[in-house]
Design a protein around this motif. Structure first.
Motif, PDB file in Angstrom:
ATOM      1  N   ASP A 268     -16.476  57.530 -15.592  1.00 14.96           N
ATOM      2  CA  ASP A 268     -17.933  57.537 -15.679  1.00 14.96           C
ATOM      3  C   ASP A 268     -18.443  57.307 -17.101  1.00 14.96           C
ATOM      4  N   SER A 269     -17.536  57.158 -18.053  1.00 16.47           N
ATOM      5  CA  SER A 269     -17.942  56.931 -19.431  1.00 16.47           C
ATOM      6  C   SER A 269     -16.948  55.987 -20.084  1.00 16.47           C
ATOM      7  N   VAL A 270     -17.470  54.997 -20.804  1.00 18.39           N
ATOM      8  CA  VAL A 270     -16.583  54.075 -21.501  1.00 18.39           C
ATOM      9  C   VAL A 270     -15.792  54.801 -22.580  1.00 18.39           C
ATOM     10  N   ALA A 271     -16.302  55.928 -23.067  1.00 14.58           N
ATOM     11  CA  ALA A 271     -15.570  56.705 -24.070  1.00 14.58           C
ATOM     12  C   ALA A 271     -14.229  57.197 -23.543  1.00 14.58           C
ATOM     13  N   LYS A 272     -14.107  57.366 -22.212  1.00 18.77           N
ATOM     14  CA  LYS A 272     -12.862  57.862 -21.637  1.00 18.77           C
ATOM     15  C   LYS A 272     -11.728  56.845 -21.710  1.00 18.77           C
ATOM     16  N   LEU A 273     -12.064  55.593 -22.023  1.00 17.73           N
ATOM     17  CA  LEU A 273     -11.015  54.599 -22.223  1.00 17.73           C
ATOM     18  C   LEU A 273     -10.084  54.996 -23.360  1.00 17.73           C
ATOM     19  N   ALA A 274     -10.593  55.761 -24.322  1.00 18.97           N
ATOM     20  CA  ALA A 274      -9.812  56.129 -25.493  1.00 18.97           C
ATOM     21  C   ALA A 274      -8.892  57.308 -25.224  1.00 18.97           C
ATOM     22  N   GLY A 275      -9.020  57.965 -24.073  1.00 22.68           N
ATOM     23  CA  GLY A 275      -8.235  59.157 -23.780  1.00 22.68           C
ATOM     24  C   GLY A 275      -7.169  58.918 -22.734  1.00 22.68           C
ATOM     25  N   PRO A 276      -6.405  59.952 -22.388  1.00 21.93           N
ATOM     26  CA  PRO A 276      -5.317  59.798 -21.418  1.00 21.93           C
ATOM     27  C   PRO A 276      -5.797  59.383 -20.035  1.00 21.93           C
ATOM     28  N   GLU A 277      -7.027  59.781 -19.654  1.00 22.13           N
ATOM     29  CA  GLU A 277      -7.533  59.389 -18.337  1.00 22.13           C
ATOM     30  C   GLU A 277      -7.834  57.905 -18.239  1.00 22.13           C
ATOM     31  N   GLY A 278      -7.894  57.240 -19.385  1.00 24.10           N
ATOM     32  CA  GLY A 278      -8.153  55.802 -19.381  1.00 24.10           C
ATOM     33  C   GLY A 278      -6.905  54.942 -19.444  1.00 24.10           C
ATOM     34  N   ALA A 279      -5.717  55.554 -19.324  1.00 20.97           N
ATOM     35  CA  ALA A 279      -4.469  54.804 -19.500  1.00 20.97           C
ATOM     36  C   ALA A 279      -4.324  53.682 -18.484  1.00 20.97           C
ATOM     37  N   THR A 280      -4.632  53.957 -17.220  1.00 16.76           N
ATOM     38  CA  THR A 280      -4.476  52.925 -16.189  1.00 16.76           C
ATOM     39  C   THR A 280      -5.479  51.799 -16.388  1.00 16.76           C
ATOM     40  N   ALA A 281      -6.715  52.137 -16.732  1.00 19.13           N
ATOM     41  CA  ALA A 281      -7.727  51.108 -16.980  1.00 19.13           C
ATOM     42  C   ALA A 281      -7.326  50.239 -18.171  1.00 19.13           C
ATOM     43  N   ARG A 282      -6.781  50.859 -19.217  1.00 22.86           N
ATOM     44  CA  ARG A 282      -6.332  50.076 -20.368  1.00 22.86           C
ATOM     45  C   ARG A 282      -5.214  49.125 -19.977  1.00 22.86           C
ATOM     46  N   ARG A 283      -4.311  49.603 -19.113  1.00 20.06           N
ATOM     47  CA  ARG A 283      -3.190  48.765 -18.696  1.00 20.06           C
ATOM     48  C   ARG A 283      -3.685  47.573 -17.867  1.00 20.06           C
ATOM     49  N   ARG A 284      -4.642  47.805 -16.987  1.00 17.21           N
ATOM     50  CA  ARG A 284      -5.208  46.704 -16.201  1.00 17.21           C
ATOM     51  C   ARG A 284      -5.860  45.665 -17.114  1.00 17.21           C
ATOM     52  N   PHE A 285      -6.621  46.146 -18.093  1.00 18.54           N
ATOM     53  CA  PHE A 285      -7.279  45.235 -19.026  1.00 18.54           C
ATOM     54  C   PHE A 285      -6.252  44.418 -19.797  1.00 18.54           C
ATOM     55  N   GLU A 286      -5.199  45.076 -20.280  1.00 19.91           N
ATOM     56  CA  GLU A 286      -4.195  44.373 -21.073  1.00 19.91           C
ATOM     57  C   GLU A 286      -3.454  43.327 -20.240  1.00 19.91           C
ATOM     58  N   GLN A 287      -3.220  43.608 -18.958  1.00 21.09           N
ATOM     59  CA  GLN A 287      -2.554  42.632 -18.097  1.00 21.09           C
ATOM     60  C   GLN A 287      -3.410  41.386 -17.922  1.00 21.09           C
ATOM     61  N   PHE A 288      -4.704  41.566 -17.689  1.00 15.29           N
ATOM     62  CA  PHE A 288      -5.594  40.422 -17.576  1.00 15.29           C
ATOM     63  C   PHE A 288      -5.664  39.663 -18.895  1.00 15.29           C
ATOM     64  N   ASN A 289      -5.798  40.402 -19.973  1.00 21.57           N
ATOM     65  CA  ASN A 289      -5.919  39.807 -21.300  1.00 21.57           C
ATOM     66  C   ASN A 289      -4.692  38.948 -21.621  1.00 21.57           C
ATOM     67  N   ALA A 290      -3.509  39.468 -21.311  1.00 17.88           N
ATOM     68  CA  ALA A 290      -2.268  38.750 -21.603  1.00 17.88           C
ATOM     69  C   ALA A 290      -2.173  37.463 -20.791  1.00 17.88           C
ATOM     70  N   GLY A 291      -2.540  37.531 -19.500  1.00 18.22           N
ATOM     71  CA  GLY A 291      -2.479  36.336 -18.661  1.00 18.22           C
ATOM     72  C   GLY A 291      -3.437  35.257 -19.137  1.00 18.22           C
ATOM     73  N   ALA A 292      -4.648  35.671 -19.506  1.00 18.67           N
ATOM     74  CA  ALA A 292      -5.631  34.703 -19.979  1.00 18.67           C
ATOM     75  C   ALA A 292      -5.194  34.099 -21.310  1.00 18.67           C
ATOM     76  N   ALA A 293      -4.637  34.903 -22.193  1.00 16.55           N
ATOM     77  CA  ALA A 293      -4.173  34.398 -23.491  1.00 16.55           C
ATOM     78  C   ALA A 293      -3.094  33.344 -23.311  1.00 16.55           C
ATOM     79  N   ALA A 294      -2.165  33.594 -22.378  1.00 18.23           N
ATOM     80  CA  ALA A 294      -1.084  32.636 -22.138  1.00 18.23           C
ATOM     81  C   ALA A 294      -1.636  31.303 -21.647  1.00 18.23           C
ATOM     82  N   ARG A 295      -2.635  31.351 -20.780  1.00 15.70           N
ATOM     83  CA  ARG A 295      -3.211  30.106 -20.252  1.00 15.70           C
ATOM     84  C   ARG A 295      -3.953  29.342 -21.340  1.00 15.70           C
TER      85      ARG A 295
END
Length: 289
Positions: A32-59
């Motif tokens: 419910d808060s973008v600030a939670k991305l910086a904490g342990p509860e945001g670990a899965t969201a960070r991983r999803r973002f990084e996976q998308f980011n990596a795929g787009a960078a490769a293309r």
């Protein structure tokens, strides 16, 4: 040339897409808060973002560069993008990704599109290298990653440049100066590869722009010449007191709460930590400019 690159229409589209992916990852994990991305509860969201980011960078990078993963003697991972069909030494851009010191990675779509825009704007062949610097505070080290080794091989010159007082942290909580150390390691590694790289340039966005300025300022202390610096929207005010904070207070992704949480993760919570950061050019590089 920099203006022409920055005005490239694809850059804004990529930036908007990355912001949308962060928002979507938060919704999927019910943050419910973008600030939670910086904490342990945001670990899965960070991983999803990084996976998308990596795929787009490769293309984005595939058209102009071949890609290799290299590691500095200090254990810092680098993604090396070398121009195709070029055998002689070429200029190299050290790219430092953004993400408030807490999210993102070396496989960075914005950096890839920025460099592709430079090619389309008529830049001669160049390499670019993206650094996988340690994030704050909850990024877990991969198995076997030397980032988890407290006895990493850091040269005496490096230690003198980034000498710091009482920056000990708990395992896997990579506060300052970890990120600056890793970027300096990348710079030293590229400077030593004169058979592949000629002129050295440093660039970054947001928190990466902060680290880019810090790295460029550290270069003379390390005996390295940096030909140019390209800093996109530098993230340099831990107090959140600048006019741009007020002007963008309603921004969904770069919300004041997340920016504050990112600074807390990077330099430590509390007003005293922020005041110490303001006096340290390795955190607030405007003190070195």
């Amino acid at each position: 040339g920099a203006y022409k690159i920055w005005r490239h229409p694809h850059l804004k589209l990529v930036d908007k897409c990355l912001q949308y992916v962060v928002w979507l990852a938060m919704r999927l994990d019910k943050l419910d808060s973008v600030a939670k991305l910086a904490g342990p509860e945001g670990a899965t969201a960070r991983r999803r973002f990084e996976q998308f980011n990596a795929g787009a960078a490769a293309r984005f990078a595939a058209k102009h560069w071949t890609t290799m993963v290299e590691t500095t003697p200090e254990g810092v991972e680098l993604i090396v993008y070398s121009p195709k069909d070029v055998d002689s030494p070429v200029p190299v851009v050290l790219w430092i990704h953004g993400g408030g010191f807490t999210i993102g990675g070396a496989r960075d779509a914005f950096g890839a599109e920025l460099c592709a825009a430079a090619v389309q704007a008529g830049a001669p062949p160049f390499a670019w290298v993206s650094v996988e610097y340690r994030l704050a505070p909850e990024r877990a080290s991969r198995a076997g990653d030397m980032h988890s080794n407290p006895r990493r091989n850091i040269s005496s010159a490096w230690r003198r440049t980034f000498a710091t007082e009482n920056h000990a942290s708990q395992p896997r909580r990579h506060r300052h100066p970890a990120a600056a150390d890793d970027c300096a390691a990348a710079l030293r590694y590229l400077a030593a590869a004169s058979d592949r790289f000629s002129a050295m340039h440093v660039a970054g966005a947001s928190a990466g722009a902060n680290l880019a300025i810090v790295t460029a300022a550290a270069a003379p202390r390390l005996g390295i010449t940096v030909a140019s610096l390209f800093a996109v929207s530098p993230f340099v005010d831990p107090r959140g007191a600048s006019a741009s904070y007020a002007a963008n207070a309603n921004c969904h992704i770069a919300a004041p709460s997340w920016l504050a949480a990112s600074w807390d993760a990077y330099v430590g919570p509390g007003a005293a930590a922020k005041e110490r950061a303001l006096a340290d050019w390795r955190v607030c590089p405007q003190t070195a400019v």
